[in-house]
Write a protein that holds these residues in place. Structure first.
Motif, PDB file in Angstrom:
ATOM      1  N   SER A 109       0.842  -1.189   0.000  1.00 57.28           N
ATOM      2  CA  SER A 109       0.000   0.000   0.000  1.00 57.28           C
ATOM      3  C   SER A 109       0.884   1.250   0.000  1.00 57.28           C
ATOM      4  O   SER A 109       1.629   1.476  -0.945  1.00 57.28           O
ATOM      5  CB  SER A 109      -0.966  -0.035   1.189  1.00 57.28           C
ATOM      6  OG  SER A 109      -1.971   0.939   1.067  1.00 57.28           O
ATOM      7  N   GLY A 110       0.841   2.053   1.083  1.00 60.19           N
ATOM      8  CA  GLY A 110       1.757   3.174   1.156  1.00 60.19           C
ATOM      9  C   GLY A 110       3.196   2.721   1.090  1.00 60.19           C
ATOM     10  O   GLY A 110       4.068   3.443   0.591  1.00 60.19           O
ATOM     11  N   GLU A 113       3.810  -3.608  -3.426  1.00 64.04           N
ATOM     12  CA  GLU A 113       2.476  -4.186  -3.423  1.00 64.04           C
ATOM     13  C   GLU A 113       1.406  -3.101  -3.268  1.00 64.04           C
ATOM     14  O   GLU A 113       1.474  -2.272  -2.358  1.00 64.04           O
ATOM     15  CB  GLU A 113       2.323  -5.181  -2.269  1.00 64.04           C
ATOM     16  CG  GLU A 113       3.237  -6.389  -2.379  1.00 64.04           C
ATOM     17  CD  GLU A 113       3.035  -7.367  -1.232  1.00 64.04           C
ATOM     18  OE1 GLU A 113       3.640  -8.455  -1.283  1.00 64.04           O
ATOM     19  OE2 GLU A 113       2.283  -7.048  -0.279  1.00 64.04           O
ATOM     20  N   SER A 114       0.427  -3.112  -4.164  1.00 58.72           N
ATOM     21  CA  SER A 114      -0.807  -2.332  -4.029  1.00 58.72           C
ATOM     22  C   SER A 114      -0.551  -0.869  -3.700  1.00 58.72           C
ATOM     23  O   SER A 114      -1.228  -0.277  -2.864  1.00 58.72           O
ATOM     24  CB  SER A 114      -1.700  -2.959  -2.942  1.00 58.72           C
ATOM     25  OG  SER A 114      -1.978  -4.301  -3.229  1.00 58.72           O
ATOM     26  N   GLY A 115       0.405  -0.263  -4.365  1.00 56.80           N
ATOM     27  CA  GLY A 115       0.809   1.088  -4.008  1.00 56.80           C
ATOM     28  C   GLY A 115      -0.010   2.182  -4.659  1.00 56.80           C
ATOM     29  O   GLY A 115      -0.447   2.059  -5.807  1.00 56.80           O
ATOM     30  N   MET A 167       9.415  -5.349  -8.867  1.00 55.91           N
ATOM     31  CA  MET A 167       8.198  -6.135  -9.023  1.00 55.91           C
ATOM     32  C   MET A 167       7.011  -5.314  -8.543  1.00 55.91           C
ATOM     33  O   MET A 167       7.043  -4.737  -7.445  1.00 55.91           O
ATOM     34  CB  MET A 167       8.271  -7.433  -8.223  1.00 55.91           C
ATOM     35  CG  MET A 167       6.978  -8.237  -8.195  1.00 55.91           C
ATOM     36  SD  MET A 167       6.522  -8.954  -9.773  1.00 55.91           S
ATOM     37  CE  MET A 167       7.499 -10.463  -9.721  1.00 55.91           C
ATOM     38  N   LEU A 168       5.956  -5.273  -9.350  1.00 55.07           N
ATOM     39  CA  LEU A 168       4.709  -4.606  -8.999  1.00 55.07           C
ATOM     40  C   LEU A 168       3.638  -5.671  -8.802  1.00 55.07           C
ATOM     41  O   LEU A 168       3.442  -6.519  -9.672  1.00 55.07           O
ATOM     42  CB  LEU A 168       4.286  -3.641 -10.104  1.00 55.07           C
ATOM     43  CG  LEU A 168       5.296  -2.544 -10.484  1.00 55.07           C
ATOM     44  CD1 LEU A 168       4.799  -1.764 -11.695  1.00 55.07           C
ATOM     45  CD2 LEU A 168       5.540  -1.610  -9.309  1.00 55.07           C
ATOM     46  N   VAL A 169       2.936  -5.606  -7.672  1.00 53.88           N
ATOM     47  CA  VAL A 169       1.897  -6.584  -7.346  1.00 53.88           C
ATOM     48  C   VAL A 169       0.620  -5.829  -6.997  1.00 53.88           C
ATOM     49  O   VAL A 169       0.666  -4.843  -6.246  1.00 53.88           O
ATOM     50  CB  VAL A 169       2.311  -7.480  -6.156  1.00 53.88           C
ATOM     51  CG1 VAL A 169       1.290  -8.599  -5.954  1.00 53.88           C
ATOM     52  CG2 VAL A 169       3.706  -8.046  -6.340  1.00 53.88           C
ATOM     53  N   PRO A 194      -7.117   2.015  -6.476  1.00 54.41           N
ATOM     54  CA  PRO A 194      -7.520   1.525  -7.799  1.00 54.41           C
ATOM     55  C   PRO A 194      -6.324   1.037  -8.604  1.00 54.41           C
ATOM     56  O   PRO A 194      -5.233   1.607  -8.538  1.00 54.41           O
ATOM     57  CB  PRO A 194      -8.170   2.752  -8.439  1.00 54.41           C
ATOM     58  CG  PRO A 194      -8.600   3.599  -7.290  1.00 54.41           C
ATOM     59  CD  PRO A 194      -7.576   3.390  -6.220  1.00 54.41           C
ATOM     60  N   ILE A 195      -6.539  -0.017  -9.387  1.00 55.37           N
ATOM     61  CA  ILE A 195      -5.454  -0.620 -10.150  1.00 55.37           C
ATOM     62  C   ILE A 195      -4.905   0.332 -11.198  1.00 55.37           C
ATOM     63  O   ILE A 195      -3.810   0.116 -11.739  1.00 55.37           O
ATOM     64  CB  ILE A 195      -5.921  -1.940 -10.777  1.00 55.37           C
ATOM     65  CG1 ILE A 195      -4.711  -2.802 -11.166  1.00 55.37           C
ATOM     66  CG2 ILE A 195      -6.841  -1.680 -11.965  1.00 55.37           C
ATOM     67  CD1 ILE A 195      -5.064  -4.210 -11.549  1.00 55.37           C
ATOM     68  N   SER A 196      -5.630   1.403 -11.486  1.00 56.31           N
ATOM     69  CA  SER A 196      -5.112   2.402 -12.427  1.00 56.31           C
ATOM     70  C   SER A 196      -3.794   2.975 -11.939  1.00 56.31           C
ATOM     71  O   SER A 196      -2.956   3.398 -12.755  1.00 56.31           O
ATOM     72  CB  SER A 196      -6.129   3.529 -12.617  1.00 56.31           C
ATOM     73  OG  SER A 196      -6.475   4.115 -11.371  1.00 56.31           O
ATOM     74  N   ASN A 197      -3.568   3.003 -10.613  1.00 53.00           N
ATOM     75  CA  ASN A 197      -2.291   3.473 -10.083  1.00 53.00           C
ATOM     76  C   ASN A 197      -1.135   2.641 -10.634  1.00 53.00           C
ATOM     77  O   ASN A 197      -0.090   3.167 -11.015  1.00 53.00           O
ATOM     78  CB  ASN A 197      -2.287   3.407  -8.553  1.00 53.00           C
ATOM     79  CG  ASN A 197      -2.928   4.597  -7.902  1.00 53.00           C
ATOM     80  OD1 ASN A 197      -2.244   5.476  -7.389  1.00 53.00           O
ATOM     81  ND2 ASN A 197      -4.250   4.647  -7.912  1.00 53.00           N
TER      82      ASN A 197
END
Length: 782
Positions: free
Chosen positions: A633-634, A656-658, A704-706, A715-718
């Motif tokens: 996240s953050g 992850e989920s940033g 790696m982006l998760v 939102p996955i648009s990030n």
């Protein structure tokens, strides 16, 4: 090929020289960073992940830790119950604070058997789910909540439990019980409903709520819950709620994939700079007549679960607090419950943003004396001040000096005594350790009630006469005691945590450390994790686990925990794992917390680098040439920031989920810490300094982006915006999209964790991971 005799001799000489060198190198020990890891190596690391096989136990529960009192539940002003655990299983005790007597809270075998019948499956009387709670009803029965279901249990005879026919089917979220315990209010179909707790009868309380303009839900931004947000009056005759208007808010979307046509999800989700955000209109509802009285004030934005309401003891008035969109202005107001008239008592303006409170409001409404208690950081620390309700002027400070007041636990209006949790108020102590104080609101005389050099987790009795104190440090397990609230004296020892069984498995605590921040003067605090087979003669790569806040730091708590995510597990694979709370995170001075206000791309990374360099100078077994970073996240955002701002320092990143660009994240987040969005004529904005995709060309290392494909928080648009920029910059990177999962990864978590281990093992340590290790705890969840 024809070679001359001389050429053949030269060729042969080179061949044998190279062969000799190869044989010599083969005889030398292989370096640490070029070895094949085995399933056994991963299995040893996996032991340090969440150990319990029960997905309901919670992340801080460890069955190898004995007599750790994690939660205390006060039944009334003098009795509380708690769960005790050891190798033989779980037991529940009730303690009388007046006599120190403790007895079994109930017959565990009888209750387990009684609950098993309506549940349709046996319940293990020795191992109870973490999600268990009970309270005593006036008729002696137990109201039991377990695994999301509610039961009424009579243990007077053989034992019988019946599942509650609550009428709450389909309600996602919580319900609020009235002050006298007779009513339960919940939200459904955009309206409020009442349930009579004696009969179970459900009636509709409001009827004019419609889609996207309904009552009292906490559905805002990343949250989509239907939980009722109301505040009952002390006399239980009325309650405060609000109409929530989402009608003009633009939607966010996600696509759920399946065999056949996918399902499109949408939900209101305002972004920074959007004209329309969630708006609320506070109302008072008379329970008997169902009359709805709107407050005479303009609609205001919803910035949270709207807990900023306090009733007067006589139920005639209540106070509420409003906040401006830029978070700089606060208005303290008083409303008349009968007429809806509202009076603004005072306004407080902060230079950048008003920090507010952690968890629940720490301001207090004192109508009998015509006063209010208001927290501000006007002296660079969060302190409490007494205000006049008549003039709106500040009368005098209640608390002073260094250190933050982070939670008000109780106020005795007769003795004018207030109990609060503070941090950083004892010189020489870790400033993150929580302590309990009491203060006279007239004289400011303050008494420290928990003097031990440790973090104190406090649970106070409803009337404020007693409190249970569980104190610990990152390296010493908790001691739980019952104390008197007047002077803090220990009345009884509730439990002493025993970690012998945990230590027998090879567990070791993290190493606390301090370093200096980027400015060279401010002290920062952190925890360091070493492998249990640590060898000081080796060089270890470094992994920085980061969460930049600003609402919380990387460490979250300096109390004892047997596991902190996967930090120790990752260290077991041959890494030094560092966690450090950098500048810009809470529980320190106002200037500390605002170190990078308006520049969220900072993400504490300059402090992470400064701290790691100091640690490497202190410990020669830390390899500064091999530094990785990861976070969720953050922390995912900070990981990408680190890889793009400082690509020569951070070689490997797992993100992850940033929220990589806060222009595409929930508006209230960015607008508090980055400021209101300002677009310039040249196409730039004040948010450009935090947009990671604008720095995509800087990537050098392995990234790696998760992300979950239907994340409704970030939102996955990030991720896709960043991916697009990396592709356009011709950069290599890796990506994992977790299908049909949201901000966390649910059943895929073991797989994602294993892949993260593989990533750091291969690219940071230079080793080869085992092929598709399959020994992760299956119940592992984020």
């Amino acid at each position: 090929m024809n070679l001359t005799h001389a050429a053949r001799r030269i060729h042969a000489a080179r061949f044998f020289a190279l062969l000799g060198l190869a044989l010599l190198l083969g005889a030398l020990p292989r370096p640490d960073y070029a070895r094949q890891l085995t399933d056994a190596d991963y299995a040893r690391a996996a032991k340090f992940l969440l150990r319990s096989t029960d997905p309901l136990v919670g992340r801080n529960y460890d069955p190898l830790v004995d007599h750790e009192v994690q939660r205390v539940h006060w039944l009334d002003a003098t009795h509380f119950w708690y769960r005790d655990h050891d190798a033989s299983g779980d037991r529940f005790f009730e303690m009388d604070a007046r006599t120190d007597q403790r007895l079994p809270a109930f017959d565990e075998s009888k209750l387990a058997a009684a609950l098993g019948k309506p549940a349709g499956k046996p319940l293990d009387a020795k191992h109870w789910p973490h999600a268990f709670d009970f309270r005593r009803l006036p008729d002696g029965r137990l109201a039991v909540a377990i695994a999301g279901k509610h039961y009424r249990c009579d243990l007077s005879g053989a034992g019988r439990c019946t599942q509650e026919k609550t009428g709450l089917k389909g309600v996602d979220g919580h319900a609020e019980r009235s002050s006298d315990g007779k009513w339960l209010v919940f939200a459904r179909d955009w309206n409020l409903w009442l349930r009579d707790e004696a009969t179970g009868k459900v009636t509709q309380l409001t009827s004019d709520g419609v889609a996207n303009d309904g009552y009292a839900t906490e559905s805002f931004g990343p949250m989509t819950s239907n939980g009722a947000v109301v505040r009952w009056a002390p006399d239980s005759r009325s309650l405060v709620a609000f109409r929530l208007d989402l009608r003009k808010v633009k939607d966010m979307y996600a696509l759920v994939t399946r065999v056949g046509h996918p399902k499109l999800e949408s939900w209101p989700y305002p972004l920074p700079g959007d004209k329309h955000v969630f708006m609320v209109r506070p109302v008072v509802i008379d329970v008997a007549t169902r009359k709805v009285t709107p407050l005479q004030m303009a609609p205001e934005q919803q910035l949270g679960s709207w807990n900023d309401v306090q009733w007067a003891p006589d139920s005639k008035t209540f106070a509420l607090v409003s906040t401006s969109r830029d978070r700089r202005q606060e208005w303290f107001r008083i409303a008349d419950a009968a007429t809806g008239d509202v009076r603004t008592v005072f306004e407080y303006t902060a230079k950048d943003f008003y920090q507010g409170w952690y968890g629940r409001p720490d301001w207090q409404y004192l109508p009998a004396s015509g006063e209010a208690i208001w927290p501000t950081e006007q002296n660079n620390w969060m302190n409490l001040y007494l205000y006049s309700l008549k003039t709106g002027k500040m009368l005098h400070p209640i608390t002073t000096g260094h250190g933050d007041v982070i939670q008000v636990l109780h106020l005795d209006r007769k003795t004018r005594t207030l109990w609060y949790v503070g941090v950083g108020r004892t010189p020489g102590m870790n400033p993150y350790y929580r302590q309990l104080f009491k203060v006279n609101i007239d004289t400011g005389k303050t008494t420290l009630l928990t003097p031990e050099d440790a973090d104190h987790r406090i649970t106070m009795a409803p009337d404020g006469r007693y409190f249970v104190d569980s104190y610990s440090t990152p390296t010493t397990p908790p001691v739980t005691v019952l104390r008197a609230a007047d002077d803090g004296r220990i009345l009884a020892t509730v439990a002493r945590t025993d970690i012998a069984r945990l230590v027998a498995t090879g567990w070791v605590p993290p190493v606390p450390f301090t370093v200096k921040a980027r400015n060279g003067t401010t002290t920062l605090y952190g925890l360091l994790y070493k492998p249990t087979n640590f060898d000081p003669h080796k060089k270890y790569p470094i992994v920085d686990f980061v969460y930049p806040g600003p609402q919380i730091g990387s460490i979250a708590t300096f109390s004892f925990r047997s596991e902190r995510g996967s930090n120790q597990a990752l260290a077991e694979l041959g890494f030094i794992v560092v966690t450090l709370d950098g500048m810009g995170t809470p529980y320190r001075s106002a200037s500390f917390q605002r170190a990078w206000y308006g520049d969220m791309g900072d993400d504490t990374i300059p402090d992470q680098i400064a701290g790691i360099k100091q640690l490497a100078a202190r410990y020669p077994w830390m390899d500064l040439d091999r530094v990785g970073i990861w976070g969720h996240s953050g922390g995912g955002n900070a990981t990408v920031s680190a890889m793009l701002h400082d690509p020569d320092f951070f070689k490997v990143g797992w993100a992850e989920s940033g929220n990589y660009d806060n222009r595409d994240y929930y508006y209230a987040w960015g607008e508090k810490w980055e400021g209101l969005l300002v677009k310039h004529k040249n196409g730039t904005s004040n948010y450009d300094n935090q947009a990671s995709e604008l720095l995509a060309k800087n990537l050098k290392g392995h990234l790696m982006l998760v992300q979950g494909s239907i994340d409704d928080n970030v939102p996955i648009s990030n991720t896709y915006l960043l991916v697009s920029a990396l592709m356009k910059a011709n950069k290599n990177f890796d990506m994992l999209i977790v299908p049909n999962e949201r901000h966390h990864y649910g059943p895929y978590t073991p797989y994602i964790t294993r892949r993260m281990w593989d990533f750091f093992v291969r690219y940071l340590a230079g080793n080869t991971p085992p092929h598709e290790f399959d020994g992760m705890p299956k119940s592992l969840t984020q």
